[in-house]
Each structure stands twice: as structure tokens, then as C-alpha cells.
Design an enzyme around this catalytic site. Structure first.
Site, PDB file in Angstrom:
ATOM      1  N   ARG A 181       7.801  11.684 -20.903  1.00 22.01           N
ATOM      2  CA  ARG A 181       6.501  12.250 -20.287  1.00 22.01           C
ATOM      3  C   ARG A 181       6.975  13.332 -19.228  1.00 22.01           C
ATOM      4  O   ARG A 181       6.051  13.752 -18.457  1.00 22.01           O
ATOM      5  CB  ARG A 181       6.200  11.168 -19.302  1.00 22.01           C
ATOM      6  CG  ARG A 181       5.876   9.826 -20.023  1.00 22.01           C
ATOM      7  CD  ARG A 181       4.578  10.131 -21.122  1.00 22.01           C
ATOM      8  NE  ARG A 181       3.941   8.987 -21.646  1.00 22.01           N
ATOM      9  CZ  ARG A 181       3.065   9.044 -22.710  1.00 22.01           C
ATOM     10  NH1 ARG A 181       3.019  10.107 -23.488  1.00 22.01           N
ATOM     11  NH2 ARG A 181       2.350   7.837 -23.170  1.00 22.01           N
TER      12      ARG A 181
ATOM     13  N   ASP B 113       8.497   3.775 -30.332  1.00 25.87           N
ATOM     14  CA  ASP B 113       7.315   4.582 -29.730  1.00 25.87           C
ATOM     15  C   ASP B 113       6.831   4.296 -28.143  1.00 25.87           C
ATOM     16  O   ASP B 113       5.813   4.053 -27.762  1.00 25.87           O
ATOM     17  CB  ASP B 113       5.996   4.184 -30.662  1.00 25.87           C
ATOM     18  CG  ASP B 113       4.772   5.259 -30.341  1.00 25.87           C
ATOM     19  OD1 ASP B 113       5.037   6.234 -29.708  1.00 25.87           O
ATOM     20  OD2 ASP B 113       3.726   5.068 -30.672  1.00 25.87           O
TER      21      ASP B 113
ATOM     22  N   HIS C 245       3.174  12.074 -37.246  1.00 31.48           N
ATOM     23  CA  HIS C 245       2.020  11.286 -36.721  1.00 31.48           C
ATOM     24  C   HIS C 245       1.120  11.374 -37.563  1.00 31.48           C
ATOM     25  O   HIS C 245       0.150  12.546 -37.400  1.00 31.48           O
ATOM     26  CB  HIS C 245       1.647  11.432 -35.088  1.00 31.48           C
ATOM     27  CG  HIS C 245       0.487  10.920 -34.616  1.00 31.48           C
ATOM     28  ND1 HIS C 245       0.645   9.753 -33.605  1.00 31.48           N
ATOM     29  CD2 HIS C 245      -0.932  10.876 -34.860  1.00 31.48           C
ATOM     30  CE1 HIS C 245      -0.607   9.198 -33.349  1.00 31.48           C
ATOM     31  NE2 HIS C 245      -1.480   9.964 -34.155  1.00 31.48           N
TER      32      HIS C 245
ATOM     33  N   HIS D 283       5.837   5.591 -36.854  1.00 30.98           N
ATOM     34  CA  HIS D 283       5.031   4.422 -36.671  1.00 30.98           C
ATOM     35  C   HIS D 283       4.020   3.974 -37.558  1.00 30.98           C
ATOM     36  O   HIS D 283       2.769   3.874 -37.274  1.00 30.98           O
ATOM     37  CB  HIS D 283       4.476   4.589 -35.298  1.00 30.98           C
ATOM     38  CG  HIS D 283       3.644   5.704 -34.814  1.00 30.98           C
ATOM     39  ND1 HIS D 283       2.793   6.303 -35.730  1.00 30.98           N
ATOM     40  CD2 HIS D 283       3.383   6.541 -33.929  1.00 30.98           C
ATOM     41  CE1 HIS D 283       2.053   7.182 -35.333  1.00 30.98           C
ATOM     42  NE2 HIS D 283       2.834   7.564 -34.196  1.00 30.98           N
TER      43      HIS D 283
ATOM     44  N   HIS E 239       8.667   8.585 -25.637  1.00 33.68           N
ATOM     45  CA  HIS E 239       7.844   9.423 -24.824  1.00 33.68           C
ATOM     46  C   HIS E 239       8.537   9.336 -23.513  1.00 33.68           C
ATOM     47  O   HIS E 239       8.498   8.319 -22.728  1.00 33.68           O
ATOM     48  CB  HIS E 239       6.379   9.340 -24.914  1.00 33.68           C
ATOM     49  CG  HIS E 239       5.726   9.045 -26.231  1.00 33.68           C
ATOM     50  ND1 HIS E 239       5.117  10.360 -26.531  1.00 33.68           N
ATOM     51  CD2 HIS E 239       5.716   8.367 -27.108  1.00 33.68           C
ATOM     52  CE1 HIS E 239       4.550  10.336 -27.766  1.00 33.68           C
ATOM     53  NE2 HIS E 239       5.171   8.816 -28.259  1.00 33.68           N
TER      54      HIS E 239
ATOM     55  N   ASN F 273       5.024  15.986 -26.585  1.00 37.44           N
ATOM     56  CA  ASN F 273       3.505  15.736 -25.840  1.00 37.44           C
ATOM     57  C   ASN F 273       3.578  16.119 -24.345  1.00 37.44           C
ATOM     58  O   ASN F 273       3.307  14.964 -23.611  1.00 37.44           O
ATOM     59  CB  ASN F 273       2.353  14.793 -26.391  1.00 37.44           C
ATOM     60  CG  ASN F 273       3.178  13.514 -26.416  1.00 37.44           C
ATOM     61  OD1 ASN F 273       4.474  13.351 -26.133  1.00 37.44           O
ATOM     62  ND2 ASN F 273       2.495  12.481 -26.386  1.00 37.44           N
TER      63      ASN F 273
END
Length: 422
Positions: free
Chosen positions: A63, A302, A177, A230, A61, A93
Site C-alpha cells: 500500500r 494476496d 490478475h 489467486h 499489497h 496498485n
């Protein structure tokens, strides 16, 4: 730029081979026992450190855009470089969510400007990651590593079936996920002994493996290339092992923290809170066995940075997610390779070769290939100090632990993107 990397050690199946590496115009020119420097080449003595192909992390991630107070593409890829990674896959995300060519372009522009390693973005499976309508997968397909709604499980089986059919038509991977929201019941750590002893609400393992079981049936039906993110439970390992045995097109990953810790190692600190949670010693043992027998294909971090404030609220109220790019290799090397549980050759496959074959990027350490490589001093211990991280995130369960394996240098396309003394 030309480089001669002297006195490296190339891991082999039964030890190490001393090598020099010549690099020019972004590629490895030669790997041999002894090489002379080409005119104008910069010579770097590796002092017998181990040379690996640049690692591949299929689950990070970064961000940005949208949450640059947690991490930026610049800081996240510098963190990757310090951890030995040449390629990372960035989860969607974000704000805006990359669910169309236009919104994906916002992220791509920042990657092109600021990334110091190769970044391969995922496109979202559904619009806004809301699970209601498919994203514009066809338009994004040429520019993505695959499709994921990471951070959210696809609650509708029919929606996942439609996504798998479309991904299959486009020749892309669905990276899932897996989380059944109806089974969460307000939980935030594993529903086990620690949760009961300390009055915490638990997350049951079925919230993960139940959705994996559903998706494996759909992957078998559609023929989609399916990748499970994950995994943390023994049931998940068993389900994937069985699916592979019957020919389902499935791969999966687990994270270093699931391989080292169990819920009995938890502390009342947000740096031990991630999703899925750290589970039991029995689950951890099953994950390690999955690495050994090939049921688990990759180790992915992750890497999920948050601000200090978001991670300072204890197990109950802290945000889910920990950072991992700068400790992943050392954590697994220290706890599994050095004790003789896992071979170094297998660890290299878990961090590079298997992901390269499945996702189509990452290059072997061979003459003529792009010079994406990393160098580690395997004999040198260090104490994990999050204040030294390149990442803006500081929350890691490995803080304060002594680990072996210091990344001395990482090179991407023949350029040095991390050097310990730089």
C-alpha cells in the site's frame, strides 16, 4: 551478530531431525545434530520447534506509496516477518504506479529505508495500470520481480500479447490478475447459492477462467513465463493443468482462504469479501487437488489491507481484500496438513521452494546460504485475534478461529526480525 539456535527440529520427508544451527555474518555456518556455541554467539533454545526456510509470498499489497492509511512497508513487512516470510513481492496498485524507473524509485526508496524482510516490487504491465499502453518494462526489468497490473485484468488480448512478447524478451514473468470486466455485472461475491439466498449480486467463475484461457493461448504463442494470480475456480485449475501437460510455461498460486472456506461459510461481513471471491465447496476441492497433483505451484496470501471504515460496510459495500500474512501457514497447516491431506514437505514447497525456483529468490536451509529462516511451534494452538496483528489491516475470515502453528521467530540475513517474546 552470531547465533547458536539450539534444539531445533528440521522437517524431513518422514518426520523431524533434531538439529542445532550456527549463524554468523548473515549466513548459516552449520546445521548439525549438536553444535557448541562460537565465542560471542548468542544462544537461543528453540525447544524442539520446527525450522523452515524463510517463506516466499509472491503476492502482497504493501500500500505504500499512496495508501499508507491502509498499510505501510514497515507494518506490512513486520506482518510478513510474524508470518514466517523472508521474501515478499509487492503489487503495483500504488500512487504513483510503478510504471517507469522514476515512479518505481519512489517505492524502492521506502523499501530500502523501512522494510524488515526482502521486498521485491512488481512493475506495472501498463501505464497507470490503465490497460492502454505498455509501461517502461525494459527500464524497470532489472529491479522487479516481474510485471503485473494486479487488481485489474488486461482487457485487450492484443495488449497482453504485446506485454508477453516484451516480458519474454526481457526474461521476466507476467503475473496476471485474470478478470473479464464484461462478465462482472456489478457482482461482489461468488454467483452461487449464498448470493441467491441472500439477495447479493454474484461474480461468475468465467470472469476468471475465461481470461486465463485466453492468456494461456498467448503464453503458448509467445513463450512468455506466465504466472496466474489467486486462482479460485475448478475451471481455472483444469485449464492450467492441461496447459502444463502440453508444455506451456505457466505457474499459478491460490490463497489460504480459498482452501479453507466455501461460499456457504460466508457471513454478512466485509472480512469475507475479496477478489476473486470465495467460491463453492466443489471449487475448493478442486484447488486442494491442484495442490496435490502439482497443477497449483504456490500458496500466496494476496495480503490486501484496508482501513476499518472500508471493511465495515458489509458484503455489498466493503472494499475488496483481506489480510493474510500472519495466518497463512497456520491456516493451511491446521486444515490440510494436520488432517493428513497435504504433507508438511509439500506445504514447504508451496510456501518456499516453488516460488524460489520460479521467481529466483528465497534460499534453501543449508550451510553457506543466507540465514533466512523461520521457526514454528507446530503443536501450539492459538485463536486468531486481528487486534494482535502487526499489519494495520484487521479484516480476515479467520478471525476467532483456532489454528495450530505459532511463529516463534523469523530471521532475515542473520538478523532476528520477529521473535514472539520480543
Amino acid at each position: 551478530m552470531r547465533y547458536l539456535l539450539k534444539n531445533g527440529s528440521l522437517p524431513t520427508g518422514d518426520g523431524f531431525r533434531p538439529v542445532d544451527l550456527s549463524v554468523a555474518e548473515g549466513r548459516i555456518v552449520s546445521i548439525a545434530g549438536r553444535l557448541d556455541a562460537a565465542p560471542g554467539a548468542v544462544t537461543i533454545d528453540l525447544h524442539h520447534a520446527a525450522v523452515f526456510p524463510g517463506f516466499v509470498d509472491v503476492h502482497v499489497h504493501l500500500r505504500e506509496p499512496g495508501f499508507s492509511y491502509k498499510e505501510t512497508i514497515r507494518t506490512g513487512t513486520r506482518s510478513a516477518a510474524r508470518g514466517g516470510y523472508a521474501h515478499v513481492c509487492a503489487m503495483p496498485n500504488l500512487n504513483p504506479v510503478p510504471d517507469s524507473l522514476e515512479t518505481l524509485g519512489v517505492q524502492q526508496e521506502i523499501i530500502g529505508r523501512d522494510a524488515v524482510v526482502h521486498v521485491h516490487p512488481y512493475g506495472a504491465i501498463t501505464r497507470g495500470e490503465q490497460g492502454q499502453a505498455l509501461a517502461d518494462m525494459e527500464a524497470m526489468a532489472p529491479y522487479t520481480a516481474g510485471f503485473s497490473d494486479d487488481g485489474r485484468g488486461i482487457q485487450s488480448g492484443e495488449m497482453m500479447r504485446r506485454a508477453m512478447r516484451e516480458a519474454g524478451r526481457l526474461g521476466k514473468i507476467i503475473a496476471a490478475h485474470c478478470e473479464d470486466n464484461s462478465l462482472l455485472r456489478g457482482g461482489y461475491i461468488h454467483d452461487g447459492a449464498y448470493a441467491r439466498a441472500h439477495g447479493h449480486k454474484g461474480i461468475c467463475s468465467e470472469s476468471e477462467w475465461g481470461q486465463i484461457a485466453r492468456d494461456l493461448v498467448l503464453a503458448e504463442e509467445t513463450g512468455c513465463a506466465y504466472h496466474v494470480c489467486h486462482i479460485s475456480s475448478k475451471e481455472s485449475v483444469d485449464l492450467i493443468r492441461q496447459a502444463k501437460a502440453r508444455g506451456v510455461n505457466v505457474t499459478c498460486e491460490t490463497g489460504p482462504h480459498y482452501l479453507v472456506f466455501s461460499d456457504q461459510d460466508l457471513q454478512e461481513d466485509g472480512r469475507f469479501k475479496m477478489n476473486p471471491p470465495i467460491r463453492t465447496a466443489e471449487d475448493r476441492a478442486a484447488l486442494v487437488q491442484g495442490l496435490l497433483d502439482g497443477s497449483i505451484d504456490m500458496i500466496a496470501t494476496d495480503h490486501a489491507p484496508h482501513s476499518a471504515g472500508e471493511k465495515s460496510r458489509g458484503l455489498e459495500k466493503s472494499a475488496m481484500g483481506v489480510v493474510g500474512l500472519e495466518t497463512a501457514f497456520a491456516a493451511v497447516y491446521t486444515h490440510l496438513v494436520r488432517p493428513g491431506i497435504l504433507s508438511l514437505e509439500r506445504l514447504t514447497a508451496l510456501l518456499h521452494g516453488n516460488a524460489a525456483r520460479r521467481f529466483g529468490f528465497g534460499t534453501p536451509l543449508e550451510a553457506g546460504q543466507p540465514a533466512d529462516l523461520t521457526v514454528f511451534d507446530l503443536d501450539r494452538p492459538f485463536v486468531v485475534n486481528p487486534e494482535e496483528f502487526q499489519s494495520m489491516g484487521r479484516a480476515t475470515p479467520f478471525a476467532g478461529m483456532e489454528l495450530y502453528g505459532v511463529c516463534k521467530m523469523t530471521m532475515v540475513d542473520g538478523e532476528i526480525v520477529w521473535k514472539e517474546d520480543a
